[in-house]
Design a protein around this motif. Structure first.
Motif, PDB file in Angstrom:
ATOM      1  N   HIS A  36      -6.019  -7.737  -1.588  1.00 52.51           N
ATOM      2  CA  HIS A  36      -4.900  -8.525  -2.098  1.00 52.51           C
ATOM      3  C   HIS A  36      -3.638  -7.666  -2.179  1.00 52.51           C
ATOM      4  O   HIS A  36      -3.710  -6.430  -2.240  1.00 52.51           O
ATOM      5  CB  HIS A  36      -5.241  -9.100  -3.476  1.00 52.51           C
ATOM      6  N   GLU A  37      -2.497  -8.355  -2.212  1.00 56.23           N
ATOM      7  CA  GLU A  37      -1.213  -7.645  -2.206  1.00 56.23           C
ATOM      8  C   GLU A  37      -1.121  -6.618  -3.333  1.00 56.23           C
ATOM      9  O   GLU A  37      -0.694  -5.476  -3.120  1.00 56.23           O
ATOM     10  CB  GLU A  37      -0.069  -8.657  -2.324  1.00 56.23           C
ATOM     11  N   HIS A  38      -1.538  -6.999  -4.541  1.00 51.80           N
ATOM     12  CA  HIS A  38      -1.399  -6.067  -5.663  1.00 51.80           C
ATOM     13  C   HIS A  38      -2.313  -4.848  -5.482  1.00 51.80           C
ATOM     14  O   HIS A  38      -1.981  -3.741  -5.925  1.00 51.80           O
ATOM     15  CB  HIS A  38      -1.699  -6.766  -6.991  1.00 51.80           C
ATOM     16  N   GLU A  39      -3.461  -5.026  -4.794  1.00 52.30           N
ATOM     17  CA  GLU A  39      -4.364  -3.902  -4.562  1.00 52.30           C
ATOM     18  C   GLU A  39      -3.751  -2.925  -3.557  1.00 52.30           C
ATOM     19  O   GLU A  39      -3.877  -1.694  -3.715  1.00 52.30           O
ATOM     20  CB  GLU A  39      -5.711  -4.414  -4.051  1.00 52.30           C
ATOM     21  N   VAL A  40      -3.098  -3.459  -2.524  1.00 51.85           N
ATOM     22  CA  VAL A  40      -2.419  -2.594  -1.557  1.00 51.85           C
ATOM     23  C   VAL A  40      -1.318  -1.794  -2.244  1.00 51.85           C
ATOM     24  O   VAL A  40      -1.152  -0.585  -2.010  1.00 51.85           O
ATOM     25  CB  VAL A  40      -1.836  -3.430  -0.400  1.00 51.85           C
ATOM     26  N   LYS A  41      -0.580  -2.449  -3.127  1.00 53.48           N
ATOM     27  CA  LYS A  41       0.522  -1.770  -3.800  1.00 53.48           C
ATOM     28  C   LYS A  41       0.023  -0.728  -4.805  1.00 53.48           C
ATOM     29  O   LYS A  41       0.695   0.290  -5.046  1.00 53.48           O
ATOM     30  CB  LYS A  41       1.435  -2.802  -4.466  1.00 53.48           C
ATOM     31  N   ILE A  42      -1.152  -0.947  -5.360  1.00 50.32           N
ATOM     32  CA  ILE A  42      -1.770   0.078  -6.213  1.00 50.32           C
ATOM     33  C   ILE A  42      -2.052   1.327  -5.374  1.00 50.32           C
ATOM     34  O   ILE A  42      -1.802   2.458  -5.813  1.00 50.32           O
ATOM     35  CB  ILE A  42      -3.065  -0.461  -6.859  1.00 50.32           C
ATOM     36  N   ARG A  43      -2.572   1.125  -4.149  1.00 49.77           N
ATOM     37  CA  ARG A  43      -2.837   2.260  -3.267  1.00 49.77           C
ATOM     38  C   ARG A  43      -1.539   2.986  -2.916  1.00 49.77           C
ATOM     39  O   ARG A  43      -1.497   4.214  -2.872  1.00 49.77           O
ATOM     40  CB  ARG A  43      -3.512   1.792  -1.972  1.00 49.77           C
ATOM     41  N   LEU A  44      -0.479   2.211  -2.651  1.00 50.58           N
ATOM     42  CA  LEU A  44       0.809   2.834  -2.351  1.00 50.58           C
ATOM     43  C   LEU A  44       1.283   3.697  -3.517  1.00 50.58           C
ATOM     44  O   LEU A  44       1.796   4.809  -3.310  1.00 50.58           O
ATOM     45  CB  LEU A  44       1.852   1.759  -2.022  1.00 50.58           C
ATOM     46  N   ASN A  45       1.107   3.192  -4.720  1.00 46.06           N
ATOM     47  CA  ASN A  45       1.494   3.979  -5.903  1.00 46.06           C
ATOM     48  C   ASN A  45       0.694   5.272  -5.987  1.00 46.06           C
ATOM     49  O   ASN A  45       1.231   6.307  -6.398  1.00 46.06           O
ATOM     50  CB  ASN A  45       1.302   3.152  -7.176  1.00 46.06           C
ATOM     51  N   ARG A  46      -0.572   5.209  -5.618  1.00 45.20           N
ATOM     52  CA  ARG A  46      -1.415   6.420  -5.652  1.00 45.20           C
ATOM     53  C   ARG A  46      -0.860   7.498  -4.736  1.00 45.20           C
ATOM     54  O   ARG A  46      -1.032   8.688  -4.983  1.00 45.20           O
ATOM     55  CB  ARG A  46      -2.838   6.085  -5.198  1.00 45.20           C
ATOM     56  N   PHE A  47      -0.206   7.075  -3.651  1.00 44.56           N
ATOM     57  CA  PHE A  47       0.361   8.029  -2.705  1.00 44.56           C
ATOM     58  C   PHE A  47       1.869   8.195  -2.913  1.00 44.56           C
ATOM     59  O   PHE A  47       2.601   8.550  -1.997  1.00 44.56           O
ATOM     60  CB  PHE A  47       0.030   7.604  -1.275  1.00 44.56           C
ATOM     61  N   LEU A  48       2.322   7.897  -4.145  1.00 44.35           N
ATOM     62  CA  LEU A  48       3.686   8.181  -4.613  1.00 44.35           C
ATOM     63  C   LEU A  48       4.750   7.304  -3.967  1.00 44.35           C
ATOM     64  O   LEU A  48       5.915   7.677  -3.892  1.00 44.35           O
ATOM     65  CB  LEU A  48       4.029   9.666  -4.408  1.00 44.35           C
ATOM     66  N   PHE A  49       4.353   6.107  -3.492  1.00 47.08           N
ATOM     67  CA  PHE A  49       5.329   5.128  -3.012  1.00 47.08           C
ATOM     68  C   PHE A  49       5.467   4.050  -4.090  1.00 47.08           C
ATOM     69  O   PHE A  49       4.576   3.215  -4.264  1.00 47.08           O
ATOM     70  CB  PHE A  49       4.882   4.512  -1.679  1.00 47.08           C
ATOM     71  N   THR A  50       6.573   4.098  -4.822  1.00 53.31           N
ATOM     72  CA  THR A  50       6.784   3.182  -5.938  1.00 53.31           C
ATOM     73  C   THR A  50       7.395   1.868  -5.439  1.00 53.31           C
ATOM     74  O   THR A  50       7.692   1.713  -4.247  1.00 53.31           O
ATOM     75  CB  THR A  50       7.704   3.816  -6.981  1.00 53.31           C
ATOM     76  N   LYS A  51       7.594   0.955  -6.371  1.00 51.96           N
ATOM     77  CA  LYS A  51       8.137  -0.374  -6.054  1.00 51.96           C
ATOM     78  C   LYS A  51       9.437  -0.264  -5.261  1.00 51.96           C
ATOM     79  O   LYS A  51       9.709  -1.092  -4.368  1.00 51.96           O
ATOM     80  CB  LYS A  51       8.361  -1.150  -7.359  1.00 51.96           C
ATOM     81  N   GLU A  52      10.260   0.740  -5.585  1.00 49.32           N
ATOM     82  CA  GLU A  52      11.549   0.912  -4.904  1.00 49.32           C
ATOM     83  C   GLU A  52      11.385   1.290  -3.429  1.00 49.32           C
ATOM     84  O   GLU A  52      12.322   1.156  -2.637  1.00 49.32           O
ATOM     85  CB  GLU A  52      12.388   1.985  -5.605  1.00 49.32           C
ATOM     86  N   ASP A  53      10.183   1.778  -3.059  1.00 48.84           N
ATOM     87  CA  ASP A  53       9.958   2.250  -1.686  1.00 48.84           C
ATOM     88  C   ASP A  53       9.356   1.191  -0.764  1.00 48.84           C
ATOM     89  O   ASP A  53       9.449   1.330   0.464  1.00 48.84           O
ATOM     90  CB  ASP A  53       9.000   3.459  -1.693  1.00 48.84           C
ATOM     91  N   TRP A  54       8.718   0.175  -1.313  1.00 47.16           N
ATOM     92  CA  TRP A  54       7.872  -0.707  -0.498  1.00 47.16           C
ATOM     93  C   TRP A  54       8.611  -1.399   0.642  1.00 47.16           C
ATOM     94  O   TRP A  54       8.040  -1.632   1.701  1.00 47.16           O
ATOM     95  CB  TRP A  54       7.187  -1.753  -1.394  1.00 47.16           C
ATOM     96  N   ASP A  55       9.885  -1.714   0.431  1.00 47.07           N
ATOM     97  CA  ASP A  55      10.642  -2.430   1.473  1.00 47.07           C
ATOM     98  C   ASP A  55      11.482  -1.498   2.349  1.00 47.07           C
ATOM     99  O   ASP A  55      12.250  -1.959   3.194  1.00 47.07           O
ATOM    100  CB  ASP A  55      11.553  -3.479   0.825  1.00 47.07           C
ATOM    101  N   LYS A  56      11.333  -0.190   2.172  1.00 52.14           N
ATOM    102  CA  LYS A  56      12.076   0.757   3.002  1.00 52.14           C
ATOM    103  C   LYS A  56      11.519   0.754   4.427  1.00 52.14           C
ATOM    104  O   LYS A  56      10.310   0.693   4.627  1.00 52.14           O
ATOM    105  CB  LYS A  56      11.954   2.182   2.446  1.00 52.14           C
ATOM    106  N   PRO A  57      12.394   0.848   5.445  1.00 56.48           N
ATOM    107  CA  PRO A  57      11.876   0.952   6.815  1.00 56.48           C
ATOM    108  C   PRO A  57      11.245   2.318   7.052  1.00 56.48           C
ATOM    109  O   PRO A  57      11.732   3.341   6.545  1.00 56.48           O
ATOM    110  CB  PRO A  57      13.135   0.763   7.675  1.00 56.48           C
ATOM    111  N   CYS A  58      10.174   2.353   7.817  1.00 56.27           N
ATOM    112  CA  CYS A  58       9.460   3.610   8.073  1.00 56.27           C
ATOM    113  C   CYS A  58      10.318   4.625   8.807  1.00 56.27           C
ATOM    114  O   CYS A  58      10.074   5.828   8.720  1.00 56.27           O
ATOM    115  CB  CYS A  58       8.191   3.336   8.882  1.00 56.27           C
ATOM    116  N   THR A  59      11.326   4.144   9.519  1.00 59.25           N
ATOM    117  CA  THR A  59      12.184   5.064  10.270  1.00 59.25           C
ATOM    118  C   THR A  59      12.953   6.022   9.365  1.00 59.25           C
ATOM    119  O   THR A  59      13.435   7.062   9.820  1.00 59.25           O
ATOM    120  CB  THR A  59      13.166   4.271  11.150  1.00 59.25           C
ATOM    121  N   THR A  60      13.085   5.692   8.081  1.00 56.17           N
ATOM    122  CA  THR A  60      13.847   6.545   7.154  1.00 56.17           C
ATOM    123  C   THR A  60      12.989   7.636   6.515  1.00 56.17           C
ATOM    124  O   THR A  60      13.508   8.455   5.760  1.00 56.17           O
ATOM    125  CB  THR A  60      14.467   5.697   6.024  1.00 56.17           C
ATOM    126  N   LEU A  61      11.685   7.653   6.802  1.00 60.49           N
ATOM    127  CA  LEU A  61      10.787   8.566   6.106  1.00 60.49           C
ATOM    128  C   LEU A  61      10.853   9.981   6.661  1.00 60.49           C
ATOM    129  O   LEU A  61      11.009  10.186   7.864  1.00 60.49           O
ATOM    130  CB  LEU A  61       9.342   8.055   6.213  1.00 60.49           C
TER     131      LEU A  61
END
Length: 530
Positions: A432-457
Motif C-alpha cells: 500500500h502507498e503508506h507502506e511504500v512511504k514508510i520504506r522511503l522514510n527508512r532510507f531518509l526520504f521524507t515527505k518533502e522528497d517524495w515528489d522530487k524528480p530523480c534527475t535532481t538526486l
C-alpha cells in the motif's frame, strides 16, 4: 602560501552553501578536504583555483594553484597539449628550432627549453608513453584522462595542487603510483577524495560543512578515531537522555495517578460530609486546577527532555538513522549460478578481450571481486555472467536466477520519474502507498522528497533510493553486481552502502578499485582478468 578568512559562498538562487571558512595552507602541507555530498568541497576547490568568486571573505595566495577537476568532459574537444595548456609553448619551441626566432615565440616559450623533455618524462611516468599530444581528449578513457592531468603536475611544477577525486578512474597499480607521488612530492596538496587509503597518506583532515571547517591534525585513521570518540560520547548522551525521559514520564504518570486517587477519596468524603453544593463545587474546581497545574509542569519537563533528545539524535550519522530491513535471496547456499569453460570474447576486431581463455564457476552465497587493470575486460565478463553477451569461444551455463546490475551512476534509477514513482517500479508485492512511504522514510526520504524528480538526486541519494527499491521488491535478487559503486559517493554514503551490502545474504559480484570497500564487504575470493 594560501590563507582563507571568513569565506562564504551563496548559490545564484540565494541558497547559502557554506560560510565562515577559515584555512591556512603552508608549504609542503598535504590536506584532505572531506564532507558529505553537497557540502561544497568542489566549489571550495574552484574558488581557490580562481574559477569561482566567493560571496564574501578573503582569499590570499602567493602562487598559482594547479587544479585537477573530477569531471573532464569540458576538455573533450581539446587536444592533450591544449588541455594541459602547453600547446603554445610547444609550438613556439618547434618554430624556434626551425629558424623562426621571432620575439613572440621567445615570449611564448619564456625560456622553458625543457618543456618537451618534461612532457615525455611525465607521460612515461603515468604509462602514457604512446600518447600523442595532438590526440583529442574525447578519445581517451576516464583513467587516461586522469593520468594526463596528473602528469601535468610534473610538467608545470606548481607549488600548490588541488585534486578532486583523483583516484576515481584509476586502476589499482595507478592508484598505488598516485599514493607514492603524494608521499614524495614537495608540493602542497589539497585533495578531495573518498579513497580512504589515499586519505591516510595526508597529514591533515579538514571536514567541511555549511558552518565552516573543522581541522584534525592527522591522517584519516586519526580523524576516524576522533570521530569515534565523539560518537561514543553522543551515544552516551542519547542513552542518558532516553533514561531521563523514561524516568520523567514514569514520574508524571505516578504523580497524576496519586493525585487522581487523592481527589477521588476527597470527593467521596465530601459527599459523605453533606457540605453545601457551592462549597463542594469550589473544592472541585480547586482540585481540577491543581491537577492541571501538576500535569502541565510534568508535561513541560518531559517536552523539554524530548526536544533535547531529538536534537541529540539529529547529530547521528545518516547510517545510524537508517533502517534497512534488507531481504535475502531464496536460493540455498552453494547452488551453481554460472559456469564457464575456456571462454573468450571479441568485439568484432579479430582481437580477443583476454590473453588467455577464462574458466570459472560462481555459486550462490559467494562474495567475489573481479579484478584487473583498466581495459582488461571486467565489465565484459560481468555481461557474459548476466547473459547479456555470448562469448565467441568456450561453453557457458547460466541457470535461471534473479539478478540486478548496479553501476557507478545507479542507472536503474529512471530520471523521468519522481522518487515515489521510482519505488513503485519495484513494488511487485503491491504494498500500500503508506507502506511504500514508510520504506522511503527508512532510507531518509521524507515527505518533502517524495515528489522530487530523480534527475535532481546526488550520487549518494541515487544509491539510497536504489537500496530502498531493492528492499521494496517482493524478493531480493539472487545476484547483486556492483560495478565501481563507490566512485560517485562520499565516505558517509560508502559506509551506508557497506552496511547494507553486509546485511545481504545473496551472491555478490563486485568490480571495484576501492580496496578498503572490498575489505569491508568481506570478499571471499578474487577472479583476475587480463
Amino acid at each position: 602560501m594560501l590563507t582563507i578568512q571568513n569565506l562564504s559562498y551563496t548559490h545564484p538562487d540565494k541558497t547559502l552553501l557554506f560560510s565562515n571558512i577559515n584555512l591556512t595552507v603552508n608549504p609542503n602541507e598535504k590536506i584532505a578536504l572531506i564532507g558529505n555530498n553537497g557540502a561544497g568541497k568542489t566549489t571550495l576547490l574552484r574558488i581557490i583555483a580562481g574559477e569561482l568568486q566567493p560571496s564574501d571573505g578573503i582569499l590570499k595566495t602567493d602562487t598559482n594553484p594547479y587544479y585537477i577537476p573530477q569531471i573532464f568532459g569540458q576538455y573533450d574537444h581539446l587536444t592533450v597539449a591544449k588541455a594541459l595548456q602547453i600547446d603554445q609553448k610547444l609550438r613556439a619551441l618547434h618554430e624556434i628550432l626551425n629558424g623562426n626566432i621571432s620575439e613572440k615565440n621567445y615570449d611564448l616559450l619564456n625560456d622553458d627549453w625543457t618543456i618537451e623533455e618534461r612532457c615525455s618524462t611525465a607521460l612515461n611516468e603515468w604509462q602514457l608513453n604512446s600518447l600523442d599530444l595532438s590526440q583529442k581528449i574525447e578519445t581517451l578513457s576516464g583513467g587516461q584522462k586522469t593520468k594526463i592531468f596528473l602528469a601535468g603536475i610534473s610538467i608545470h611544477q606548481p607549488e600548490l595542487v588541488l585534486l578532486d577525486e583523483p583516484s576515481n578512474h584509476l586502476d589499482i597499480p595507478a592508484r598505488h603510483y598516485l599514493y607514492d607521488f603524494i608521499e614524495n612530492t614537495k608540493c602542497s596538496l589539497i585533495i578531495v577524495s573518498h579513497d580512504r587509503k589515499l586519505l591516510n597518506h595526508l597529514n591533515m583532515v579538514c571536514e567541511l560543512d555549511k558552518n565552516g571547517i573543522t581541522v584534525y591534525g592527522g591522517n584519516y585513521d586519526f580523524y576516524k578515531e576522533q570521530k569515534q570518540i565523539k560518537a561514543n560520547a553522543l551515544a552516551q548522551d542519547i542513552q542518558s537522555k532516553e533514561k531521563a525521559l523514561k524516568k520523567a514520564r514514569e514520574k508524571e504518570r505516578e504523580t497524576i495517578e496519586r493525585r487522581q486517587k487523592l481527589d477521588a477519596r476527597a470527593k467521596k468524603n465530601l459527599s459523605k460530609a453533606g457540605l453545601p453544593k457551592i462549597v463542594a463545587n469550589t473544592w472541585r474546581n480547586s482540585a481540577e486546577k491543581s491537577t492541571a497545574k501538576i500535569e502541565g509542569a510534568h508535561s513541560e519537563k518531559t517536552g523539554n527532555i524530548s526536544q533535547e533528545l531529538q536534537e541529540l539524535r539529529s547529530y547521528l550519522p545518516e547510517a545510524d538513522k537508517m533502517k534497512f530491513g534488507f531481504d535475502h535471496s531464496g536460493l540455498h547456499q552453494g547452488k551453481i549460478l554460472f559456469t564457464a569453460t575456456n571462454i573468450n570474447f571479441s568485439y568484432g576486431n579479430d582481437k580477443y578481450v583476454w590473453n588467455e581463455p577464462l574458466s570459472l564457476r560462481i555459486t550462490s552465497g559467494e562474495r567475489v571481486a573481479i579484478k584487473g587493470t583498466n581495459g582488461s575486460g571486467k565489465t565484459t565478463l560481468i555481461k557474459i555472467i548476466l547473459g547479456n553477451l555470448t562469448p565467441q569461444t568456450g561453453i557457458v551455463s547460466v541457470p535461471e536466477s534473479r539478478s540486478v546490475y548496479i553501476d557507478q551512476d545507479y542507472s536503474l534509477i529512471n530520471n523521468k520519474l519522481t522518487i515515489y514513482e521510482q519505488t513503485q517500479q519495484f513494488n511487485t508485492s503491491a504494498l500500500h502507498e503508506h507502506e511504500v512511504k514508510i520504506r522511503l522514510n527508512r532510507f531518509l526520504f521524507t515527505k518533502e522528497d517524495w515528489d522530487k524528480p530523480c534527475t535532481t538526486l546526488s550520487g549518494g541519494e541515487r544509491m539510497r533510493l536504489m537500496l530502498c527499491c531493492l528492499s521494496i521488491a517482493d524478493q531480493s535478487p539472487d545476484i547483486i553486481v556492483l560495478d565501481e559503486p563507490t566512485n560517485n559517493l562520499d565516505i558517509q554514503n560508502i559506509e551506508i552502502l557497506t552496511q547494507t551490502i553486509n546485511e545481504y545474504q545473496g551472491t555478490l559480484l563486485v568490480i571495484s578499485h576501492d580496496e578498503t570497500f572490498l575489505e569491508q564487504i568481506n570478499i571471499q575470493r578474487i577472479i583476475g582478468v587480463n
